[in-house]
Every structure is written in structure tokens, then in C-alpha cells.
Design a protein around this motif. Structure first.
Motif, PDB file in Angstrom:
ATOM      1  N   ALA A  56      -9.941  14.002   7.351  1.00  0.00           N
ATOM      2  CA  ALA A  56      -9.098  14.820   6.480  1.00  0.00           C
ATOM      3  C   ALA A  56      -8.229  15.755   7.306  1.00  0.00           C
ATOM      4  O   ALA A  56      -7.057  15.973   6.983  1.00  0.00           O
ATOM      5  CB  ALA A  56      -9.964  15.621   5.511  1.00  0.00           C
ATOM      6  N   GLY A  57      -8.799  16.299   8.386  1.00  0.00           N
ATOM      7  CA  GLY A  57      -8.007  17.173   9.246  1.00  0.00           C
ATOM      8  C   GLY A  57      -6.794  16.444   9.800  1.00  0.00           C
ATOM      9  O   GLY A  57      -5.691  16.988   9.844  1.00  0.00           O
TER      10      GLY A  57
ATOM     11  N   ALA B 115      -9.002  16.973  -1.333  1.00  0.00           N
ATOM     12  CA  ALA B 115      -7.847  17.369  -2.134  1.00  0.00           C
ATOM     13  C   ALA B 115      -7.608  18.870  -2.042  1.00  0.00           C
ATOM     14  O   ALA B 115      -6.470  19.326  -1.910  1.00  0.00           O
ATOM     15  CB  ALA B 115      -8.051  16.947  -3.584  1.00  0.00           C
ATOM     16  N   MET B 116      -8.688  19.645  -2.107  1.00  0.00           N
ATOM     17  CA  MET B 116      -8.541  21.096  -1.982  1.00  0.00           C
ATOM     18  C   MET B 116      -7.900  21.449  -0.634  1.00  0.00           C
ATOM     19  O   MET B 116      -6.967  22.237  -0.548  1.00  0.00           O
ATOM     20  CB  MET B 116      -9.923  21.765  -2.050  1.00  0.00           C
ATOM     21  CG  MET B 116     -10.597  21.680  -3.379  1.00  0.00           C
ATOM     22  SD  MET B 116      -9.669  22.560  -4.625  1.00  0.00           S
ATOM     23  CE  MET B 116      -9.323  21.248  -5.727  1.00  0.00           C
ATOM     24  N   PHE B 117      -8.433  20.840   0.392  1.00  0.00           N
ATOM     25  CA  PHE B 117      -7.978  21.120   1.754  1.00  0.00           C
ATOM     26  C   PHE B 117      -6.482  20.844   1.887  1.00  0.00           C
ATOM     27  O   PHE B 117      -5.685  21.713   2.257  1.00  0.00           O
ATOM     28  CB  PHE B 117      -8.802  20.243   2.697  1.00  0.00           C
ATOM     29  CG  PHE B 117      -8.481  20.419   4.150  1.00  0.00           C
ATOM     30  CD1 PHE B 117      -8.172  21.654   4.672  1.00  0.00           C
ATOM     31  CD2 PHE B 117      -8.521  19.330   5.002  1.00  0.00           C
ATOM     32  CE1 PHE B 117      -7.900  21.799   6.011  1.00  0.00           C
ATOM     33  CE2 PHE B 117      -8.248  19.478   6.350  1.00  0.00           C
ATOM     34  CZ  PHE B 117      -7.930  20.711   6.849  1.00  0.00           C
ATOM     35  N   LEU B 118      -6.118  19.625   1.519  1.00  0.00           N
ATOM     36  CA  LEU B 118      -4.729  19.219   1.670  1.00  0.00           C
ATOM     37  C   LEU B 118      -3.832  20.014   0.729  1.00  0.00           C
ATOM     38  O   LEU B 118      -2.785  20.529   1.125  1.00  0.00           O
ATOM     39  CB  LEU B 118      -4.632  17.723   1.369  1.00  0.00           C
ATOM     40  CG  LEU B 118      -3.393  17.016   1.856  1.00  0.00           C
ATOM     41  CD1 LEU B 118      -3.259  17.218   3.335  1.00  0.00           C
ATOM     42  CD2 LEU B 118      -3.492  15.545   1.536  1.00  0.00           C
TER      43      LEU B 118
ATOM     44  N   PRO C 259     -17.548  19.194   8.957  1.00  0.00           N
ATOM     45  CA  PRO C 259     -16.711  18.252   9.711  1.00  0.00           C
ATOM     46  C   PRO C 259     -15.293  18.750   9.917  1.00  0.00           C
ATOM     47  O   PRO C 259     -14.661  18.392  10.921  1.00  0.00           O
ATOM     48  CB  PRO C 259     -16.744  16.983   8.865  1.00  0.00           C
ATOM     49  CG  PRO C 259     -17.368  17.325   7.600  1.00  0.00           C
ATOM     50  CD  PRO C 259     -18.184  18.534   7.813  1.00  0.00           C
ATOM     51  N   VAL C 260     -14.794  19.580   9.009  1.00  0.00           N
ATOM     52  CA  VAL C 260     -13.424  20.061   9.187  1.00  0.00           C
ATOM     53  C   VAL C 260     -13.340  21.001  10.392  1.00  0.00           C
ATOM     54  O   VAL C 260     -12.364  20.959  11.148  1.00  0.00           O
ATOM     55  CB  VAL C 260     -12.921  20.735   7.897  1.00  0.00           C
ATOM     56  CG1 VAL C 260     -11.552  21.324   8.112  1.00  0.00           C
ATOM     57  CG2 VAL C 260     -12.876  19.710   6.777  1.00  0.00           C
ATOM     58  N   PHE C 343     -14.635  26.216  -1.911  1.00  0.00           N
ATOM     59  CA  PHE C 343     -13.624  25.393  -1.265  1.00  0.00           C
ATOM     60  C   PHE C 343     -12.201  25.763  -1.686  1.00  0.00           C
ATOM     61  O   PHE C 343     -11.260  25.144  -1.234  1.00  0.00           O
ATOM     62  CB  PHE C 343     -13.876  23.917  -1.573  1.00  0.00           C
ATOM     63  CG  PHE C 343     -15.057  23.370  -0.841  1.00  0.00           C
ATOM     64  CD1 PHE C 343     -14.943  23.015   0.492  1.00  0.00           C
ATOM     65  CD2 PHE C 343     -16.273  23.234  -1.457  1.00  0.00           C
ATOM     66  CE1 PHE C 343     -16.033  22.525   1.183  1.00  0.00           C
ATOM     67  CE2 PHE C 343     -17.366  22.741  -0.770  1.00  0.00           C
ATOM     68  CZ  PHE C 343     -17.246  22.385   0.549  1.00  0.00           C
ATOM     69  N   MET C 344     -12.061  26.714  -2.574  1.00  0.00           N
ATOM     70  CA  MET C 344     -10.722  26.995  -3.104  1.00  0.00           C
ATOM     71  C   MET C 344     -10.239  28.398  -2.773  1.00  0.00           C
ATOM     72  O   MET C 344      -9.231  28.823  -3.302  1.00  0.00           O
ATOM     73  CB  MET C 344     -10.727  26.853  -4.623  1.00  0.00           C
ATOM     74  CG  MET C 344     -11.201  25.534  -5.111  1.00  0.00           C
ATOM     75  SD  MET C 344     -11.149  25.548  -6.906  1.00  0.00           S
ATOM     76  CE  MET C 344     -12.615  24.644  -7.295  1.00  0.00           C
TER      77      MET C 344
END
Lengths: 232, 259, 597
Positions: A56-57, B115-118, C259-260, C343-344
Motif C-alpha cells: 500500500a505504501g 483505502a483510508m491510507f490512500l 506494515p505501513v 485509521f482515520m
């Protein structure tokens, strides 16, 4: 009673002639083999979740800079030949298919084709690397299409092309690393299958999980391929 | 503990109405026929073929009929086809169709986090400057090259690409090209660079495979580049590059900081 | 909690001994720990490692506070002689702790040492203490016990995660101590990408944090599968103790967010070594993108830190107030809700650097966090209401937690508000706020939980009055240290500076004295625990009259946790209708009439 070890303590030594998958007994903190299979598979899906978010990164890297610098990314994409990208896609899809077939062979106890399918998968992994290195990495690097500040290709069309190459090498590099890990895992599975007949209808947990990993590698490439080669 | 279960194989099901272990679901391993898996493979290969064809067809359409297709259509179609392919892999190869539904849930949560991340990252980085003008220019176009020092000791005064061009021109001045042996004047070297730049550098390297040439597609999606001239995007995108007077174009595009 | 079979019918399990019983020679015993896959031993090993790290982080915190006793500053004073009119400039060097103990030659160097000290403090406390603090120690030990399982789902992964943790931690500490890293624990670009690239210290530091992340992922993954697959017969999802719910929600965050940070740190390493440009404005990259990447992990991780703490308090309050937890389902869903919302909301860490629209959206979403946390606070207080409260050390810590966390939570609101945040960010207000939630939340809950489960883990009772004394010191010391920092922050003292104007000195002195009180409190606890290990009275299986499954087995538990697989017939908080196992009914009687809950 002290060791809870699915590898050694769990194996029933009484019938040592039987193939490995029949002798296998689950670790003692699980009640049934189904439970253990479920737990291991679920654990592996969670691990796949972490892998997806690792990528995702990189997808975020792609998305942000593609939206900010569309020209650089469109130009960058045009340095790549969709033929070789498509070829690698086919290679990975076929290998995914053979892994799925290998799992099927384990389920119906067809040991011979189980091994053949795994060998085909490993050949595909090798092909993937061969195509990637011979037609993409090595010539491009020798032309100076290197990531970031090492970029030295003199005919860039857009000042942000080094960023494109950074993204390209990071994304495909991390993906190639996963191909390597997946191939090693499948090689280990093949070794155990050949030497011990370790996988059969009652027990194929490691094969299933190695297969899942391989499918994930394929899944990531399914998205990387159009993003890198086709979108302009 | 194992012997307890051997004595009463279904003990837990008898005394436990709330079975937390999914024992009721003894058969997880659905076996697909090889014909079915082969069909899935061919569907996947077909979609791979399709996505390449669509990508080329779009360029062809733009060129031959001269219609205007918005620049995001291309990405949408490609991602749509990729999603279909991914769904096939997930459902049938990875066994989500018949396996434990919890695994599918895990994957959906993963996509949610993704989706949140992006989404939120893009929300910030692509929506600057709606209220305060100075926030719009947080990224300097092309980069200033300031602060980058390579292990070789090289440093940069502008975009990396400008330095690469400068090095090539210096090399041409010293060595010349196959057609024009050096040493050359600066103007001559820049002229050769121009020729290479427009004709495609690759024609002068016949040994290179097609994979490594700049693939000149028939058209870039109009609207992607503001002056949408076919095959002439390099000029449109970065006029300074074609102009030897501006060897350091980055300084012309600074962050317009009001302070 | 279970209708356990009579122990007399046990066939020879009694000589099995506890998990702590030495086996064979000393060497074999050591090996049995090094190679163990027993979750209890791994939990104890984690506890030892985490407490060691806590000690190191604490020492660096004390050093930071000592440095701040006096401003690190050189004043030039102009004096004019009234008779001759001659001007003379006198330079007065304000003292520096680091200079006085020989760590720095002059004030400029002392500033660098100060940067290293707070980086050491921050990195150790966040990555090595608070994140694994509760899940990997108490969670590892208690989760299988509370579920009635023999072990976690993947015992060998569990051991692997410990080794990864220790390796990564040692690497990070060696790098900071020998070479020094001055980026702060967040490794913000460009602090972390510029500077002398030929020195590998920041790269190695980042790599070690990357490694520690794997340990976090493995723990989380293990716990999720354990909760799904290894619950005892009869234990449905809503029969689980709330500690398990909290650990479960934590594990989800760990698996999805960690992981991020992995890919972020990988990109950061590549940025440093290969100049890939993603975070470098010199190549068209964006340093703020790094902050997004970083906080996408590090904000959810704030809830990795605090959710297990909520879980611990969920156990302490019902057991020591002998009352069913108020609003079980609300508590469980609040844990999951916090995990989802986490997460938001990461953008509120970077209001000053981000675009206006995103900032407004993040601000609005951040307020959502207040809802589930408020539900929890309300439910704890409602549980205490009309309970039969035993005022012992765990309860003291539970009450401290509610008090401190309430302050920490409420001071988060002005920080979530855009307008006030722009004034308060990067000031001591934020330092005070996150110490109130992170230290006042996680460490307080860890210490309370440690007292609560100490008899179960080691089979010895600690000394109650000494525990209360230590707890009081910690509570008072904590508030003295950090409440003053709210004032410092609102008055304008920025964080991460060794120097300040004289007006701030009184508050800084109060804060530093408070850190000494904290030190005394933790030392009292340490000696209490060590003394109890050596000479404490033997603990009964169920000293507090708890109903969750870990109190079914002996103290300390046998190597396989339970003699028989437990069968769950009642909830973990049914104090009004179930007599606790292994207890004298005189000590823990049922109430005359059932309390409504």
C-alpha cells in the motif's frame, strides 16, 4: 509433554512407512487437524494482509506522484514495453494456476503431478526473473535510467522522471523480492514433498500457505502491470 | 489432553452448544476440478490480453477519430480490468469462494485500511491552497536539487534531469557522436542533443532491444498535457529543456511563497 | 469460571510443577527458557526485556529533566560603569547538567546531547516499552489462560517475535548510545535524510525500528488467531473477558498498521542511501508525505498503546469492586470502534503542515475518538458505583488511571481543534497531553495490571502497604511532573529545546522534582516485587476472587495451564451469582440480592 512442536513431537512414529501427510498429527494445543489448518490459514491471511499494506505504501507513492506529475509518469511508462510486462503477467498467471493445481493434486493425493506442478511454478519464477533482469533492469540501468539522484539518462522529457524511476524500482524491486521469497518457500515445499511425501489429502497446510503467498505475488503484479506499463 | 478426546470424540459438541471452533464445519477443503481451474486461467489470460488491447485501442481511437477522452478513463478501465482479474484469483485460486469466510473479512479490512491510507493522504496532498495560497506550492516543480550529495561527491544545482543533460552535452563536446566526431562546440553538442531528443535517442543504439526504447505510442491522452500536441509533449511539458539558454530551469519554478 | 473436575481424580498431574519449576541442571534450565515456546515463559521474558527498556528510557527521561532544571543558555550582560562610563560585556553561562557531568564540553554540545537524550527517551519508550508493554507481557501471559487455551496459536512465532524484539532493541540502543541519533523518535524528514549520509547511524536506527515492527506484527497476528481458534468450549465471543477484547482490537491495529511503518522506514532508508527522492523536495518529493506515511502507522499505534491499558482497567475494576462490569457490549464495541476510527484520524499530528481541507476533515474525525473513550470512562465509573470496593494497589492504579486518563483525554480536545492546535502544537502542552495518555494511560495500567496478576504470574504476594505507598508516589509524582507542563505549554514553552527564558524556570523545577517522585515510586515498586519474589508469602490460586479463567489454575500455572480443558458456564464478571473458584465464600460472599447491571 513439555514440547508443543508440530514438526517433530506431533508426528506419530508408529507407522513410519506411511507417507508424511498421513503420519502428521497436529500440535497438541489444537483439538483437530481442521482446527490447526484453519488457524494456520487464518494466520497466513493476516500475514497476507500485512503484505498488502506493505505494498500500500508503494501504491500510495505511485498514486500521489502520478496525480501530481502526470506527464512524468506517462513519459516514464512509455519507456517500458508492454510486451515484456504482459509476458511476465502471463508467466505469473500460469504459475499461479500450477500452484492451484498442485494444491488440488495434494487434495486428491496425486503426488507425481503435485511435484510436476511445483516444478513448473519454480520454472516460471525463474523465467520472471530472467525477463525482468535481461530486458528491463540491466539495460535500463546501463542507460542511466536509475532511481532518484542516480538518474543520468540525458534525454528525459520531464524533470520529474527520476521520481518515476524511483517508484518503478521500489515497486518492482519489492515485488521481485517477494517473488524470490515465494519461490524459496515453494522450493522448500517441493523438497519436503519429494523427500517425505509431506502433503496429501489430510495435511497440506504449508503447501496451501505457500500457494497463498504465491497468489499474492501474482495479485500484486496484476495491479502493478497496468499501473506501470499501460496507463498513460 | 489428547486421550480425553480419544475417549469421547464428540464430547465437545455434546456439552457445548456455543462451539467456538467451527467443528460443525468439518470439510473446508473444496476440490476444484482441473477443467474449472483451467477455465479460470484462460479467463485471466483473456483479461490480460484485453487490458493491453484496450490500452492501445484508446490511443488509436484518439488518433484516428480525434475524439477527446478524459485522461482518467484510461486509468479507470485498466484498474477495472485488474480488479476483475484480482477477484478471480482471490475467489478461485486463493479459495475465498469456498474457504473460511473470516479470511475474506480479513482481506476486506485490509482494503479498508488501504483505502483510508490512500484516500486521506491524497485528500491532503492534492488539495492544497484552497484557503491559503502559500500552501498550494509545497512541492517545488522539478526539485531544487539542494541538499543532495552523492557518495561520489557530486551535487546538484537544479533538477536531476538538467544535470544529466548537462553531463551528456559535455560528453558530446569532448567525444562527439558517431556521425559527428568530436570535439564539438557547445552549440554543436546541443544541436546533436536536440536531434537525439526529438528523433529518439534509441535509434542511435541499434543494439538495444525494443524493451528499452522509448515506446512512442500514437497518442497520449489529450488533456493530460495542457498543450496537447502529439509527439511533442516534451516541449510542452518542459520548454526550458529544449532551450539551451536555461540550463537550470528549476529556479524559474519556485514555490511562490508570499512571505 | 468453569465446572472444573475434582482435583482428586487427577491422574498424576500434580507432580508436574509450575512453569517456573527448574528442570534438570542450571544449564538445562537456562536452555529451557532460551528455547521455550511456552507463552508464559515468553511473557516473563518480554516483561524482563520491557522493564529493562523502561529503566533505560526512564534514566534518559530523568537526564532530560535534569538538563531542564536550568536553561541551557549564554547571557551577555552589558554593564556601564556609572562613574567612568566604561562599558563592559559580561557573559554568564547558565548551567548545563550534561556539561557538568562531562558529557559535553560546551553548551552547543550540550544541546546535541540533549537532542540525543530525548531521542533515546522517545524511541525507547514508544517502540520498545509502550507498544509491546501490555500486549506482549501481560497479554502473552494472560491471553491463553483467560481463553482456557494451552498456548497461543503459533508458539514458535511467539518466541521468534521475542528474539526479533530483543535484537532490534539492542541494535537501536547501541546506535543511539555510541553514535547518537538526534532526529527525535519520529525520524521526520529532512532531519533524518540530510546531514552526514556517510554516517550510518540514522539508517541503522531506522532499520532496527523496522525490525521491531516485525515482532509487533507477529504478536498481533498470533493473538488474533488464538482468540478465533482457541477459546475454551462454551466461551462465545461475548463471554470473553474484556481484556481479551482489548487485546483483540489492538492486534487488528498492529497487523494492519505496522506494515505501513515497514514500507515507510524502508523508503526512508532508500531515501537516505540512494536518494530516491520520494520525501526530498530537492527532487520534487514531499517531506509531508513522510509524515502521512509515518502517522498512518503511528497514530493507530497510539491506540495499540492505550487499548490494552483499557483492557487491564476493565479487569481491575470489576474484580476489585466485586461488581459486574457496566455495559459489557458497549465496552467490547468501543474497543473495536476505537480500532476502526484510529485509521482515520492520523492527520491531527500534522495540522500545521497539511492542507486546509484535509486538516478540517481530520479535525472533525478526531472528535469521534472521544465517543468510545467517553463510553469507557463512564462505564468504569458506573461499575464502581455501589460496588464493594477493595482499596488495594490494583484499585489505586485503576482509580489513578481514570483520573489521569480523563485529563489526558480532555486536553486532547483543544489539540483536535484546528484553531487552538495551531497555537498549542509543538509546545509543552502537547508533551503533557501525550504523557498523560501514554504514560498515565499505558504505564499506569501496566503497573496496576502487574500488581493484579503478580500473584498469578510468580505465585507470590507483594506487600500491600508498600504497593500502596509506591502507587501514591507514582500518582503524585506523575501529576507534579506533567501537570506543570500544561502551564508551560500554554505560556509558550516549545518542546525539544534545552534552553528557555527565565520565566519558565520555576515550572521546570517543579516538573523535575516531580520526576524524582516518580523515580522513588517506581523504585518502591521494584523493591516490593523483588522482595516478594524472594520472600513474599505464597499466593493462593485466586487471591482476588476473580472469575475469569486464569484464576482457575494454580499460582503460578502449571506448564500446560490447566489440568483439564475448562468448560465455560458463566461470564467473567458474574460476581453477583457465582462464587469464585478456590476461594473461601466468607471472603467473597455473594450479594444479598443481585445487582442490576
Amino acid at each position: 509433554m513439555t514440547a508443543i512442536d508440530p514438526g517433530t513431537a506431533g508426528e506419530n512414529k508408529l507407522s513410519s512407512n506411511a507417507p508424511g501427510w498421513e503420519r502428521y498429527k497436529q500440535a497438541e494445543h489444537f483439538r483437530t487437524q481442521e482446527d490447526e489448518f484453519d488457524a494456520c490459514t487464518q494466520g497466513f491471511w493476516l500475514f497476507l494482509a500485512t503484505e498488502v499494506l506493505l505494498f500500500a505504501g508503494l501504491f500510495c507513492f505511485y498514486a500521489i506522484y502520478r496525480l501530481k506529475y502526470p506527464e512524468a509518469f506517462a513519459n516514464g511508462s512509455h519507456y517500458l514495453d508492454p510486451f515484456y510486462g504482459g509476458l511476465n503477467t502471463v508467466v505469473l498467471l500460469v504459475s499461479s494456476f500450477t500452484v492451484a493445481m498442485a494444491i488440488r493434486c495434494a487434495q486428491i493425493n496425486n503426488q507425481r503431478w503435485l511435484n510436476i506442478n511445483l516444478v513448473i511454478t519454480l520454472i516460471c519464477a525463474f523465467l520472471f526473473f530472467f525477463i525482468k533482469l535481461t530486458f528491463e533492469y540491466i539495460p535500463k540501468l546501463s542507460q542511466g535510467k536509475a532511481p532518484g539522484a542516480f538518474f543520468s539518462y540525458p534525454y528525459a522529457h520531464d524533470p520529474h522522471e527520476p521520481l518515476w524511476w524511483s517508484m518503478y524500482y521500489m515497486a518492482t524491486g519489492v515485488h521481485a523480492l517477494h517473488v524470490l521469497i515465494g519461490a524459496s518457500l515453494l522450493g522448500f515445499v517441493l523438497f519436503r514433498s519429494v523427500t517425505k511425501q509431506a502433503y496429501g489429502p489430510k495435511h497440506f497446510t504449508l503447501l496451501e500457505n505457500a500457494g497463498l503467498y504465491w497468489h499474492l505475488v501474482d495479485l500484486i503484479w496484476i495491479f502493478l502491470f497496468p499501473l506501470l506499463y499501460l496507463i498513460h | 489432553m489428547a486421550h480425553d478426546h480419544a475417549a469421547q470424540p464428540d464430547a465437545d459438541q455434546e456439552f457445548n452448544p456455543v462451539d467456538p471452533h467451527g467443528h460443525h464445519e468439518r470439510i473446508h477443503h473444496h476440490v476444484y476440478s482441473w477443467q474449472f481451474l483451467t477455465v479460470v486461467l484462460f479467463i485471466l489470460l483473456f483479461f490480460t490480453f484485453l487490458t493491453i488491447v484496450v490500452s492501445d485501442a484508446e490511443s488509436w481511437l484518439v488518433k484516428s477519430i480525434a475524439i477527446t477522452i478524459p485522461d482518467y478513463v484510461n486509468a479507470l478501465i485498466a484498474m477495472f480490468i485488474a480488479t476483475i482479474k484480482a477477484t478471480f484469483v482471490l475467489l478461485f485460486f486463493m479459495g475465498l469462494r469456498r474457504g473460511n469466510p473470516m479470511n475474506g473479512m480479513i482481506f476486506l479490512f485490509t482494503l479498508f485500511a488501504f483505502a483510508m491510507f490512500l484516500g486521506f493522504t491524497a485528500l491532503d496532498l492534492l488539495n492544497r491552497g484552497h484557503v491559503y495560497e502559500y500552501k498550494a506550492h509545497s512541492i517545488v516543480a522539478g526539485g531544487t536539487g539542494v541538499g543532495i550529495t552523492l557518495p561520489s561527491g557530486a551535487s546538484f544545482q537544479g533538477p536531476i534531469t538538467a544535470s544529466a543533460r548537462e553531463r551528456e552535452i559535455e560528453r558530446l563536446m569532448a567525444e562527439g557522436s558517431p556521425d559527428h566526431p568530436g570535439p564539438l562546440s557547445r552549440e554543436g553538442a546541443e544541436h546533436i542533443w536536440e536531434l537525439h531528443f526529438h528523433e529518439g535517442h534509441e535509434e542511435h543504439h541499434a543494439t538495444l532491444s525494443t524493451a528499452n526504447q522509448h515506446i512512442r505510442r500514437t497518442g497520449l491522452t489529450p488533456g493530460l498535457f495542457i498543450p496537447a500536441e502529439h509527439g511533442d509533449v516534451s516541449h510542452a511539458a518542459d520548454p526550458e529543456h529544449a532551450d539551451p539558454e536555461h540550463a537550470e530551469p528549476a529556479n524559474d519554478q519556485p514555490a511562490a511563497n508570499p512571505h | 469460571m468453569s465446572s472444573n473436575h475434582d482435583h482428586d481424580h487427577d491422574d498424576g498431574h500434580h507432580d508436574e510443577g509450575s512453569y517456573l519449576t527448574p528442570r534438570g541442571t542450571l544449564f538445562e534450565t537456562v536452555l529451557s527458557w532460551v528455547y521455550t515456546i511456552d507463552h508464559k515463559k515468553i511473557g516473563v521474558m518480554y516483561l524482563t526485556a520491557v522493564l529493562t527498556m523502561f529503566f533505560l528510557g526512564g534514566v534518559s527521561a530523568l537526564a532530560v529533566r535534569l538538563e531542564l532544571l536550568e536553561p541551557n543558555r549564554i547571557d551577555s550582560v552589558l554593564t556601564i560603569d556609572p562613574t567612568t562610563g566604561a562599558e563592559s560585556i559580561e557573559t554568564i553561562e547558565k548551567g548545563s547538567f550534561f556539561k557538568s557531568i562531562g558529557l559535553a564540553d560546551n553548551l552547543a554540545e550540550a544541546n546535541i546531547v540533549y537532542n540525543r537524550a530525548f531521542t533515546l527517551h522517545g524511541a525507547i519508550m514508544v517502540f520498545m516499552v509502550i507498544v509491546p508493554g501490555i500486549p506482549a507481557t501481560l497479554g502473552n501471559f494472560m491471553l491463553p489462560l483467560m481463553l482456557g487455551a494451552k498456548d497461543v496459536a503459533f508458539p514458535r512465532l511467539n518466541l521468534l517475535s521475542w528474539y526479533i524484539y530483543v535484537f532490534g532493541s539492542l541494535l537501536a540502543i547501541l546506535v543511539i548510545l555510541y553514535m547518537g541519533v538526534e532526529t527525535g523518535w519520529t525520524f521526520y524528514t529532512p532531519y533524518s535524510t540530510t546531514g552526514d549520509i556517510s554516517q550510518w547511524r540514522t539508517t541503522v536506527m531506522v532499520a532496527s525500528v523496522f525490525v521491531i515492527g516485525f515482532s509487533s506484527i507477529l504478536t498481533g497476528l498470533n493473538f488474533i488467531v488464538t482468540v478465533h481458534k482457541l477459546r475454551a468450549p462454551g466461551m462465545g465471543w461475548f463471554d470473553m473477558p474484556l481484556f481479551i477484547w482489548a487485546i483483540y482490537a489492538t492486534s487488528i491495529i498492529q497487523v494492519l498498521a505496522t506494515p505501513v511503518i515497514g514500507i515507510t522506514l524502508l523508503l526512508l532508508m532508500f531515501e537516505r542511501i540512494f536518494h530516491i527522492g520520494i520525501f526530498d523536495p530537492g527532487m520534487g518529493g514531499d517531506p509531508v508525505l513522510y509524515q502521512h506515511f509515518f502517522w498512518f502507522y503511528s497514530h493507530p499505534v497510539v491506540y495499540v498503546m492505550i487499548l490494552p491499558a483499557f483492557g487491564v482497567i476493565n479487569e481491575l475494576i470489576p474484580v476489585h469492586a466485586r461488581k459486574h462490569i457496566f455495559g459489557y457490549n458497549a465496552m467490547a464495541f468501543a474497543s473495536l470502534g476505537i480500532a476502526a476510527v484510529s485509521f482515520m484520524v492520523w492527520g491531527h499530528h500534522m495540522f500545521a503542515s497539511m492542507g486546509e481541507i484535509a486538516a478540517a476533515v481530520f479535525s472533525a474525525l478526531t472528535f469521534l475518538v472521544a465517543i468510545p473513550t467517553a463510553v469507557k470512562i463512564f462505564n468504569w465509573v458506573a461499575t464502581l458505583y455501589k460496588g464493594s470496593i477493595a482499596f488495594n494497589t490494583p484499585m489505586l492504579y485503576a482509580l489513578s488511571f481514570i483520573f489521569i486518563f480523563l485529563i489526558g483525554g480532555l486536553t486532547g480536545l483543544p489539540l483536535a481543534t484546528l484553531a487552538t492546535d495551531l497555537h498549542l502544537h509543538d509546545s509543552y502542552f502537547i508533551v503533557a497531553h501525550f504523557h498523560y495518555v501514554m504514560m498515565g494511560g499505558t504505564i499506569i495500567a501496566l503497573t496496576g495490571g502487574l500488581h493484579h496478576w503478580w500473584p498469578k504470574m510468580f505465585g507470590r504476594m507483594y506487600n500491600e502497604p508498600v504497593g500502596l505507598l509506591g502507587g501514591s508516589f507514582v500518582f503524585i509524582g506523575f501529576n507534579v511532573t506533567f501537570f506543570t507542563q500544561f502551564f508551560l505549554g500554554t505560556q509558550g514553552m516549545p518542546r525539544r529545546y534545552a534552553s528557555y527564558v527565565d520565566e519558565f524556570q520555576t515550572l521546570h523545577i517543579i516538573s523535575t522534582v516531580g520526576s524524582w517522585l516518580l523515580l522513588i515510586g517506581f523504585l518502591i515498586h521494584l523493591f516490593n516485587f523483588l522482595f516478594s519474589l524472594v520472600a513474599g508469602p505464597k499466593a493462593p490460586p485466586n487471591p482476588w476472587g476473580g472469575l475469569s479463567l486464569e484464576w482457575e489454575t494454580e499460582s503460578p500455572p502449571t506448564a500446560h495451564n490447566f489440568h483439564h480443558e475448562p468448560l465455560v458456564t458463566h461470564g467473567p464478571y458474574d460476581f453477583d451469582r457465582v462464587l469464585p473458584p478456590h476461594c473461601d465464600p466468607e471472603d467473597f460472599p455473594l450479594p444479598d440480592k443481585p445487582l442490576d447491571h
